[in-house]
Design an enzyme around this catalytic site. Structure first.
Site, PDB file in Angstrom:
ATOM      1  N   PRO A  75       0.912  -1.310  -0.007  1.00  0.00           N
ATOM      2  CG  PRO A  75      -1.416  -1.667   1.541  1.00  0.00           C
ATOM      3  CD  PRO A  75       0.116  -2.308   1.102  1.00  0.00           C
ATOM      4  CE  LYS A 190      -0.155   4.094 -10.878  1.00  0.00           C
ATOM      5  NZ  LYS A 190      -0.882   3.860 -11.353  1.00  0.00           N
TER       6      LYS A 190
END
Length: 316
Positions: A75, A190
């Site tokens: 995460p 990204k």
């Protein structure tokens, strides 16, 4: 030489990515898996062992001790640092191996990736690449992910790790492999993409709500946007209005997909990246505040981020 693989993080994205590794790797290759939530590993073993050998291990260190190639997707930056740099249970605690390849697919800040790569290089733990992915759970399941890679594109005069492209090809589409130049640059690309997709999704939710509340049929409104200048990937594939796009999370009560809480993380990364290079993130800051509110709304918690439409009281 038989290549053995390790996969760390069997969440919504990691699970189907690891499935593709097991399905496409040589039957003689062992896949070593680790997740902090053991039932994910047990489920994976039960469902995927028919494709080849799988071994569940209890730490990232054990993965590194057995695998030539490691893929991880977890995460946040704190989890990535624990996976790789924990002196007892991390990859760095395993025996030195300059030939080890590490593909880190999580979305974290670029500076953390640079620090991780340099630390692992100095420790002779192998070659670390930031390789964040795009394509969501459907792309992960289909093996059609995009990869943004923090290194120079290979050429006649530039060599990269021989297993980098073959490993990514098991999970993604080679025409969508983007070599971004240097360590951390894959994540910079990204983060920029996620900043844009996050703001576009929110704008799509607001626009759909405005039109529908103004009396336009939701299907007609979508057709107008799809065939006009407002068309976008997010509106076409993550349309926030239930029943408009059959395969969108909104059409299954916002189940699955990309969780609202994760969008808060990604928008924060985008806003922070903007500040670091002196860009005023006006739309991102506004979107971040609204995503923070929706992420803790009882109607939205744990659901796909497109549930922000519900938070806006859009007609369902």
């Amino acid at each position: 030489m038989t290549i053995h693989y390790g996969f760390i993080g069997l969440g919504a994205m990691g699970y189907p990515m690891a499935q593709n590794i097991r399905q496409k790797a040589s039957p003689g290759s062992t896949l070593y898996i680790f997740d902090v939530y053991p039932p994910f590993c047990e489920k994976f073993f039960s469902e995927c062992s028919s494709n080849g050998p799988i071994k569940i291990v209890s730490s990232a260190r054990e993965v590194a001790e057995n695998a030539n190639v490691i893929i991880s997707i977890v995460p946040a930056a704190s989890h990535v640092k624990s996976v790789y740099l924990d002196k007892t249970s991390g990859v760095i605690a395993a025996a030195k191996n300059k030939d080890r390849l590490m593909l880190e697919c999580s979305t974290i800040d670029a500076q953390s990736a640079r620090e991780l790569g340099e630390t692992l290089k100095l420790a002779e733990s192998g070659t670390y690449f930031d390789t964040p992915v795009s394509g969501g759970v459907p792309g992960a399941a289909a093996g059609t992910l995009s990869f943004m890679i923090g290194c120079t594109e290979p050429s006649a005069g530039i060599q990269i790790h021989p297993q980098l492209i073959p490993t990514m090809t098991m999970m993604g589409t080679p025409s969508k492999f983007f070599f971004c130049g240097k360590l951390g640059a894959g994540l910079a690309a990204k983060i920029s993409n996620n900043y844009l997709s996050g703001t576009i999704l929110l704008a799509s939710a607001e626009a759909m709500a405005i039109g529908i509340k103004s009396g336009i049929d939701k299907h007609l409104l979508y057709k107008v946007i799809h065939n006009s200048t407002g068309q976008s990937f997010m509106c076409d594939h993550v349309n926030p209005v239930p029943g408009v796009v059959e395969h969108a999370p909104a059409s299954r009560n916002y189940e699955g997909g990309f969780k609202s809480q994760m969008m808060v993380k990604d928008m924060t990364l985008g806003v922070d990246a903007a500040a670091a290079v002196g860009i005023r993130a006006s739309t991102g800051l506004a979107a971040l505040e609204l995503y923070k509110e929706s992420a803790v709304d009882p109607r939205c918690i744990g659901r796909d981020v497109s549930v922000v439409y519900r938070f806006l009281d859009g007609p369902e």
